[in-house]
Design a protein around this motif. Sequence first.
Motif, PDB file in Angstrom:
ATOM      1  N   UNK A  27       0.823  -1.212   0.000  1.00 50.65           N
ATOM      2  CA  UNK A  27       0.000   0.000   0.000  1.00 50.65           C
ATOM      3  C   UNK A  27       0.855   1.260   0.000  1.00 50.65           C
ATOM      4  N   UNK A  28       1.951   1.255   0.754  1.00 53.03           N
ATOM      5  CA  UNK A  28       2.806   2.444   0.785  1.00 53.03           C
ATOM      6  C   UNK A  28       3.416   2.725  -0.576  1.00 53.03           C
ATOM      7  N   UNK A  29       3.802   1.678  -1.288  1.00 54.45           N
ATOM      8  CA  UNK A  29       4.387   1.867  -2.611  1.00 54.45           C
ATOM      9  C   UNK A  29       3.366   2.454  -3.574  1.00 54.45           C
ATOM     10  N   UNK A  30       2.127   1.945  -3.532  1.00 49.74           N
ATOM     11  CA  UNK A  30       1.085   2.461  -4.411  1.00 49.74           C
ATOM     12  C   UNK A  30       0.776   3.919  -4.076  1.00 49.74           C
TER      13      UNK A  30
ATOM     14  N   UNK B  82      -3.414  11.089  -0.392  1.00 50.50           N
ATOM     15  CA  UNK B  82      -4.337  10.891   0.719  1.00 50.50           C
ATOM     16  C   UNK B  82      -5.610  10.178   0.270  1.00 50.50           C
ATOM     17  N   UNK B  83      -6.122  10.574  -0.890  1.00 51.85           N
ATOM     18  CA  UNK B  83      -7.360   9.960  -1.380  1.00 51.85           C
ATOM     19  C   UNK B  83      -7.138   8.508  -1.782  1.00 51.85           C
TER      20      UNK B  83
ATOM     21  N   UNK C  22      -7.553   2.685  -0.572  1.00 51.46           N
ATOM     22  CA  UNK C  22      -6.803   1.436  -0.407  1.00 51.46           C
ATOM     23  C   UNK C  22      -7.024   0.831   0.979  1.00 51.46           C
ATOM     24  N   UNK C  23      -7.159   1.690   1.978  1.00 50.05           N
ATOM     25  CA  UNK C  23      -7.294   1.199   3.348  1.00 50.05           C
ATOM     26  C   UNK C  23      -8.605   0.452   3.565  1.00 50.05           C
ATOM     27  N   UNK C  24      -9.644   0.822   2.822  1.00 46.07           N
ATOM     28  CA  UNK C  24     -10.955   0.205   3.067  1.00 46.07           C
ATOM     29  C   UNK C  24     -11.422  -0.706   1.932  1.00 46.07           C
ATOM     30  N   UNK C  25     -11.124  -0.347   0.689  1.00 45.64           N
ATOM     31  CA  UNK C  25     -11.548  -1.148  -0.452  1.00 45.64           C
ATOM     32  C   UNK C  25     -10.480  -1.140  -1.542  1.00 45.64           C
TER      33      UNK C  25
ATOM     34  N   UNK D 178      -4.312  -8.472  -1.134  1.00 43.63           N
ATOM     35  CA  UNK D 178      -5.534  -7.658  -1.085  1.00 43.63           C
ATOM     36  C   UNK D 178      -6.590  -8.289  -1.982  1.00 43.63           C
ATOM     37  N   UNK D 179      -7.863  -8.171  -1.599  1.00 41.62           N
ATOM     38  CA  UNK D 179      -8.917  -8.690  -2.480  1.00 41.62           C
ATOM     39  C   UNK D 179      -8.938  -7.913  -3.777  1.00 41.62           C
TER      40      UNK D 179
END
Length: 377
Positions: A136-139, A196-197, A202-205, A236-237
């Motif tokens: 997630x951090x890379x994305x 941020x967006x 990514x954090x939720x979906x 991740x799903x």
Amino acid sequence: MHVPDGFIDLPVSAATGVVAVSAVAVALRGARRELDDRTAPLAGLVAAFVFAAQMLNFPVAAGTSGHLLGGALAAILVGPCTGLLCVSVVLLMQGILFADGGLTALGVNITDMAVVTTLVGYGVFRALVTVLPRGRRAVTGAAFAAALLSVPAAALVFTGLYALGGTSDVPLGATLTAMVGVHLLIGVGEAAITALTVGAVLAVRPDLVYGARPGRGAGGPGAPLKLRVGGELVDAPAPEPSEAPEGPGAPVRSTRTVRVVALVTALVLAGFVSYYASGAPDGLEKVAADQGIDRKAEPHHADGSPLAGYGVEDITDARLSGGLAGVIGVGATVAVGSGVFWAVRRRRTHGTGAHGTGAHGTAGAPEGTATGPGGSV
């Protein structure tokens, strides 16, 4: 960076109009491959979010402000073709309803603010996530860099267009330096909003972020995005390709909560937060005034619009007038954007149904309901 009428002469404006129409036509075809039954409704809300965020000018230097362009953000969330259409819808609504960005310059604005930002932004993003470690951090970091570079790229293209068809004789070297310099600063704000967006979604979906799906650049073809859960990296799903066999009982993860949150966020930004936006001229307006680019600027053809200038005619209270105009703009953008993406999706669905989905597929089954190895999507 909305270019008004009179900055660029008619031949170059017409040429960019052809470029813009061609790009939108190609994007309409490409969006059929990017959209499915879950993401098509979200695309209209991405356009509305970009519209709302563009109302929030933020200070970047003494007497200068900037605002989101949104091309990189939209491309990463819903795909480059769909993202280009999102920004184009926003520019159309702004030009017709709010007299923001010239109507004869609509081709210039779509070419510069939609085509350039989505192509450069998504190109940089995909190149980075291909080589960076999956996660997630890379994305999110790739999204930051992509948005940062997309803004000065648009400034560079505007300067090139002005060199070809500018209506005033100005020193191009100084104009180029000023445009790229101030838009690098604006790019930092664009990058922060984009990161941020994207990080929040990514954090939720994570399955709803187009750029993070397997085969879309995130770790290379077939490589799932990795998220850290309980100290361990897990896949991740992510949705299976829409061409995969589908069963009538395949579960679908609802996007209702995401849609509601996106709509409420856009309404709050446009209807309330926009009142506190910086009133300083944006980067293009500042450079145009300093360099003399605006000497032959023309009045907007929609200056008589009841919403011109992002206010409602005959409402004297500035907070109420601006907030109501913002809410109307969000609603109009959602309606037009959702209509466009529904039509694109419906055309794809009919095309799939007409030709079938193969010996093991179900030609009449709705798309976007496959169950992936990481769980239902």
